[in-house]
Design a protein around this motif. Structure first.
Motif, PDB file in Angstrom:
ATOM      1  N   ALA A 357      31.858 -20.212  -9.031  1.00 45.57           N
ATOM      2  CA  ALA A 357      31.582 -20.219  -7.597  1.00 45.57           C
ATOM      3  C   ALA A 357      30.965 -18.901  -7.144  1.00 45.57           C
ATOM      4  N   GLU A 358      31.482 -17.785  -7.649  1.00 47.94           N
ATOM      5  CA  GLU A 358      30.938 -16.470  -7.279  1.00 47.94           C
ATOM      6  C   GLU A 358      29.480 -16.343  -7.699  1.00 47.94           C
ATOM      7  N   LEU A 359      29.192 -16.790  -8.896  1.00 41.41           N
ATOM      8  CA  LEU A 359      27.833 -16.680  -9.420  1.00 41.41           C
ATOM      9  C   LEU A 359      26.874 -17.546  -8.603  1.00 41.41           C
ATOM     10  N   PHE A 360      27.298 -18.756  -8.299  1.00 38.31           N
ATOM     11  CA  PHE A 360      26.449 -19.666  -7.532  1.00 38.31           C
ATOM     12  C   PHE A 360      26.192 -19.117  -6.126  1.00 38.31           C
ATOM     13  N   GLN A 361      27.222 -18.632  -5.468  1.00 39.49           N
ATOM     14  CA  GLN A 361      27.058 -18.137  -4.102  1.00 39.49           C
ATOM     15  C   GLN A 361      26.212 -16.869  -4.068  1.00 39.49           C
ATOM     16  N   PHE A 362      26.281 -16.057  -5.094  1.00 35.44           N
ATOM     17  CA  PHE A 362      25.420 -14.875  -5.145  1.00 35.44           C
ATOM     18  C   PHE A 362      23.955 -15.291  -5.239  1.00 35.44           C
ATOM     19  N   PHE A 363      23.691 -16.335  -6.042  1.00 35.27           N
ATOM     20  CA  PHE A 363      22.314 -16.825  -6.117  1.00 35.27           C
ATOM     21  C   PHE A 363      21.825 -17.275  -4.745  1.00 35.27           C
ATOM     22  N   CYS A 364      22.677 -17.965  -3.986  1.00 33.87           N
ATOM     23  CA  CYS A 364      22.278 -18.433  -2.654  1.00 33.87           C
ATOM     24  C   CYS A 364      21.907 -17.266  -1.741  1.00 33.87           C
ATOM     25  N   LEU A 365      22.562 -16.119  -1.920  1.00 35.09           N
ATOM     26  CA  LEU A 365      22.300 -14.960  -1.070  1.00 35.09           C
ATOM     27  C   LEU A 365      20.971 -14.283  -1.387  1.00 35.09           C
ATOM     28  N   VAL A 366      20.520 -14.377  -2.632  1.00 32.22           N
ATOM     29  CA  VAL A 366      19.298 -13.661  -3.021  1.00 32.22           C
ATOM     30  C   VAL A 366      18.168 -14.597  -3.452  1.00 32.22           C
ATOM     31  N   GLY A 367      18.477 -15.891  -3.608  1.00 30.57           N
ATOM     32  CA  GLY A 367      17.501 -16.818  -4.187  1.00 30.57           C
ATOM     33  C   GLY A 367      16.230 -16.985  -3.384  1.00 30.57           C
ATOM     34  N   GLY A 368      16.324 -16.904  -2.056  1.00 29.15           N
ATOM     35  CA  GLY A 368      15.132 -17.086  -1.234  1.00 29.15           C
ATOM     36  C   GLY A 368      14.060 -16.045  -1.531  1.00 29.15           C
ATOM     37  N   ALA A 369      14.473 -14.788  -1.672  1.00 26.92           N
ATOM     38  CA  ALA A 369      13.511 -13.728  -1.978  1.00 26.92           C
ATOM     39  C   ALA A 369      12.904 -13.921  -3.367  1.00 26.92           C
ATOM     40  N   ILE A 370      13.768 -14.254  -4.338  1.00 28.08           N
ATOM     41  CA  ILE A 370      13.279 -14.458  -5.702  1.00 28.08           C
ATOM     42  C   ILE A 370      12.220 -15.547  -5.730  1.00 28.08           C
ATOM     43  N   TRP A 371      12.484 -16.642  -5.032  1.00 32.57           N
ATOM     44  CA  TRP A 371      11.584 -17.778  -5.119  1.00 32.57           C
ATOM     45  C   TRP A 371      10.353 -17.655  -4.239  1.00 32.57           C
ATOM     46  N   PHE A 372      10.363 -16.788  -3.259  1.00 31.61           N
ATOM     47  CA  PHE A 372       9.121 -16.516  -2.536  1.00 31.61           C
ATOM     48  C   PHE A 372       8.105 -15.893  -3.486  1.00 31.61           C
ATOM     49  N   PHE A 373       8.553 -14.909  -4.262  1.00 29.51           N
ATOM     50  CA  PHE A 373       7.631 -14.253  -5.191  1.00 29.51           C
ATOM     51  C   PHE A 373       7.281 -15.169  -6.362  1.00 29.51           C
ATOM     52  N   ASN A 374       8.236 -16.031  -6.787  1.00 29.14           N
ATOM     53  CA  ASN A 374       7.887 -17.044  -7.788  1.00 29.14           C
ATOM     54  C   ASN A 374       6.790 -17.956  -7.255  1.00 29.14           C
ATOM     55  N   GLY A 375       6.881 -18.297  -5.970  1.00 25.45           N
ATOM     56  CA  GLY A 375       5.872 -19.153  -5.356  1.00 25.45           C
ATOM     57  C   GLY A 375       4.490 -18.527  -5.387  1.00 25.45           C
ATOM     58  N   LEU A 376       4.421 -17.212  -5.149  1.00 28.29           N
ATOM     59  CA  LEU A 376       3.127 -16.522  -5.232  1.00 28.29           C
ATOM     60  C   LEU A 376       2.559 -16.590  -6.642  1.00 28.29           C
ATOM     61  N   LEU A 377       3.438 -16.438  -7.638  1.00 27.19           N
ATOM     62  CA  LEU A 377       2.974 -16.528  -9.025  1.00 27.19           C
ATOM     63  C   LEU A 377       2.499 -17.951  -9.336  1.00 27.19           C
ATOM     64  N   PHE A 378       3.209 -18.969  -8.813  1.00 27.98           N
ATOM     65  CA  PHE A 378       2.786 -20.355  -9.018  1.00 27.98           C
ATOM     66  C   PHE A 378       1.371 -20.572  -8.476  1.00 27.98           C
ATOM     67  N   LEU A 379       1.109 -20.028  -7.278  1.00 29.66           N
ATOM     68  CA  LEU A 379      -0.218 -20.182  -6.684  1.00 29.66           C
ATOM     69  C   LEU A 379      -1.288 -19.529  -7.551  1.00 29.66           C
ATOM     70  N   GLY A 380      -0.989 -18.332  -8.028  1.00 31.10           N
ATOM     71  CA  GLY A 380      -1.940 -17.650  -8.900  1.00 31.10           C
ATOM     72  C   GLY A 380      -2.207 -18.435 -10.164  1.00 31.10           C
ATOM     73  N   ASN A 381      -1.138 -18.957 -10.794  1.00 27.81           N
ATOM     74  CA  ASN A 381      -1.301 -19.730 -12.020  1.00 27.81           C
ATOM     75  C   ASN A 381      -2.149 -20.969 -11.788  1.00 27.81           C
ATOM     76  N   ALA A 382      -1.890 -21.673 -10.681  1.00 32.90           N
ATOM     77  CA  ALA A 382      -2.663 -22.883 -10.379  1.00 32.90           C
ATOM     78  C   ALA A 382      -4.136 -22.554 -10.186  1.00 32.90           C
ATOM     79  N   ALA A 383      -4.417 -21.427  -9.526  1.00 35.49           N
ATOM     80  CA  ALA A 383      -5.803 -21.016  -9.326  1.00 35.49           C
ATOM     81  C   ALA A 383      -6.484 -20.733 -10.660  1.00 35.49           C
ATOM     82  N   PHE A 384      -5.826 -19.986 -11.544  1.00 33.62           N
ATOM     83  CA  PHE A 384      -6.434 -19.650 -12.834  1.00 33.62           C
ATOM     84  C   PHE A 384      -6.668 -20.899 -13.678  1.00 33.62           C
ATOM     85  N   ASN A 385      -5.688 -21.813 -13.696  1.00 27.62           N
ATOM     86  CA  ASN A 385      -5.810 -23.013 -14.527  1.00 27.62           C
ATOM     87  C   ASN A 385      -6.941 -23.911 -14.071  1.00 27.62           C
ATOM     88  N   ASN A 386      -7.242 -23.914 -12.778  1.00 23.40           N
ATOM     89  CA  ASN A 386      -8.263 -24.811 -12.245  1.00 23.40           C
ATOM     90  C   ASN A 386      -9.618 -24.145 -12.068  1.00 23.40           C
TER      91      ASN A 386
END
Length: 481
Positions: A357-386
């Motif tokens: 439970a502690e591990l999961f709740q910690f992810f919820c507290l920081v996950g939004g920031a992590i995945w915003f930057f993951n999203g930027l990388l996803f966009l870059g990857n999609a651009a390069f692949n196409n």
């Protein structure tokens, strides 16, 4: 020359070369989100059903099997990206004959590769599970799960190809229904087999196979409406294979990187016991549901960029990147707030207690920031692949999977335990997400600059193909139109 079939729906200019760029991004990502998140939601429900069986080892087993299985999925994704990129460029350039040829070749190659991969992985499933930390009952159950589901990788690969080809034509709604249909089947069949028939994890595995068959049935019918289906011709498949491999190879490497990183992280979590693995499994299943819009955004950008590249509309390509960044920021921020508010109830829903439970709740507290930057990388990857530079996405993804994951996760684990592993993931996401976006913008700018240069002996502008070219002899003119 006529091929004897009625003109397909995409005859004429590509759908994305005119109209509001932001509207195209929102429609493509919105419909993509529905289909993707439907799959992720039922995957999450499957894990929820398994967790209700009351044995953490079973929950851990499903998570471990998913880590291994994603290696096969990564190859399917690479083939889907290659097929979508080439077909979308042909459509953008108005060449429907080439689009049909490439679609047929991609389907033939996809079935062949997916079948060979499943056959190669099946005998070594137990050994692969052991490498990512599976032990005891979790190892036995995960091995059984893979034994049932791996042969259906051919169906998964074919269904994913159909989705990519439909999105290449701009038919976001039918592409959505390929995955949404399978998700609906899963939602009904899972509880019937897991609880009603008393099959437990075996029932969940059987449901996976049925859902994948549903993908194929819906996708086949949808592609037929666009006139993209015809029998592949062996000579054309052989001739088109290098062009497919030019994108699929680096794209597979790109998508294998997260698999390798996930396997490494799972191994680290395994050092803290089955409760930590169970928490990681819930995080892995919840993340695509929560941030499925980011996956859909990266899928949306590819066909839009590719069609506009085929049409020589570089101004619209730059606008597409900007629109996707804005959408990524708004989406990630909204999901982050919800995760923070619901972290306690969500942990209780999956029966997570103590360190889990502690591990999961910690992810919820920081996950939004992590995945915003993951999203930027996803966009870059999609651009390069196409845009004909798939090696760039491979380098970025492997950079994040190695330099951006191993050192910070090891250090975080040593200093702060399992929470430090998650924090270490965030460091790599930040660095490589920003790098991916910056390089994608520069790539579009460089393509626009080069397009203004005279083509030798022609005196007209040309579209630079980077690391990618259409198949030789396909009759496609790559000059700007």
């Amino acid at each position: 020359m006529s091929d004897g079939l009625p003109p397909p729906a995409f005859a004429g200019p590509g759908r994305f070369v005119t109209g509001s760029v932001m509207r195209h991004v929102l429609v493509m990502s919105g419909t993509g989100s529905i289909g993707l998140m439907a799959i992720f939601v039922v995957d999450l429900l499957s894990l929820l059903y398994v967790s209700r069986l009351g044995d953490p080892a079973l929950t851990a087993a499903v998570g471990l099997a998913s880590v291994v299985q994603f290696f096969a999925t990564a190859v399917n994704i690479g083939l889907m990206i290659a097929a979508g990129a080439l077909v979308a460029r042909a459509i953008g350039a108005g060449d429907r004959v080439l689009a049909r040829r490439l679609a047929a070749s991609a389907i033939a190659l996809g079935v062949l590769v997916a079948g060979i991969l499943a056959a190669a992985m099946l005998p070594f499933a137990g050994r692969l599970l052991s490498l990512v930390g599976a032990k005891g009952e979790a190892l036995r159950v995960a091995d059984l799960f893979l034994t049932i589901t791996l042969p259906s990788n051919v169906l998964l690969g074919l269904g994913m190809l159909f989705t990519g080809l439909l999105r290449a034509t701009g038919d976001a709604v039918r592409a959505m229904w390929v995955t949404l249909g399978g998700a609906i089947v899963t939602a009904f069949l899972d509880p019937l087999l897991i609880f009603g028939a008393g099959l437990g994890v075996e029932g969940a595995a059987i449901t996976v196979c049925v859902a994948r068959a549903t993908f194929v049935i819906i996708g086949w019918r949808s592609l037929a409406r666009h006139g993209l289906l015809r029998m592949p011709r062996p000579a054309e498949v052989v001739a088109d294979a290098p062009a497919m491999a030019a994108i699929a190879g680096p794209a597979v490497l790109t998508n294998l990187a997260p698999s390798v990183a996930a396997a490494f992280l799972t191994h680290l979590f395994a050092g803290y016991g089955q409760d930590a693995i169970a928490a990681a499994a819930v995080i892995d299943r919840l993340t695509p549901v929560a941030f499925g819009g980011l996956f859909a955004l990266s899928g949306a950008i590819g066909p839009i960029l590719a069609q506009n590249w085929g049409a020589g509309r570089f101004d619209r390509m730059e606008a597409t990147l900007g629109s996707c960044v804005k959408a990524t920021l708004v989406y990630a921020a909204g999901v982050w707030v919800l995760l923070i508010l619901l972290r306690g109830p969500l942990a209780g829903l999956f029966g997570l207690r103590g360190i889990a439970a502690e591990l999961f709740q910690f992810f919820c507290l920081v996950g939004g920031a992590i995945w915003f930057f993951n999203g930027l990388l996803f966009l870059g990857n999609a651009a390069f692949n196409n845009l004909g530079f798939p090696l760039r996405s491979s380098l970025l993804n492997w950079g994040r999977a190695t330099l951006g994951t191993v050192p910070p996760a090891y250090l975080g684990s040593a200093l702060f335990g399992p929470k430090g592993i998650i924090a270490g993931m965030g460091i790599g996401s930040l660095v490589f997400g920003l790098a991916g976006l910056a390089l994608a913008r520069r790539t579009v700018s460089r393509l626009a600059e080069r397009s203004a240069l005279p083509v030798s002996g022609e005196g007209s502008t040309g579209i630079v193909t980077g690391e990618l070219a259409f198949p030789p002899g396909a009759g496609h003119d790559t000059r700007g139109r």
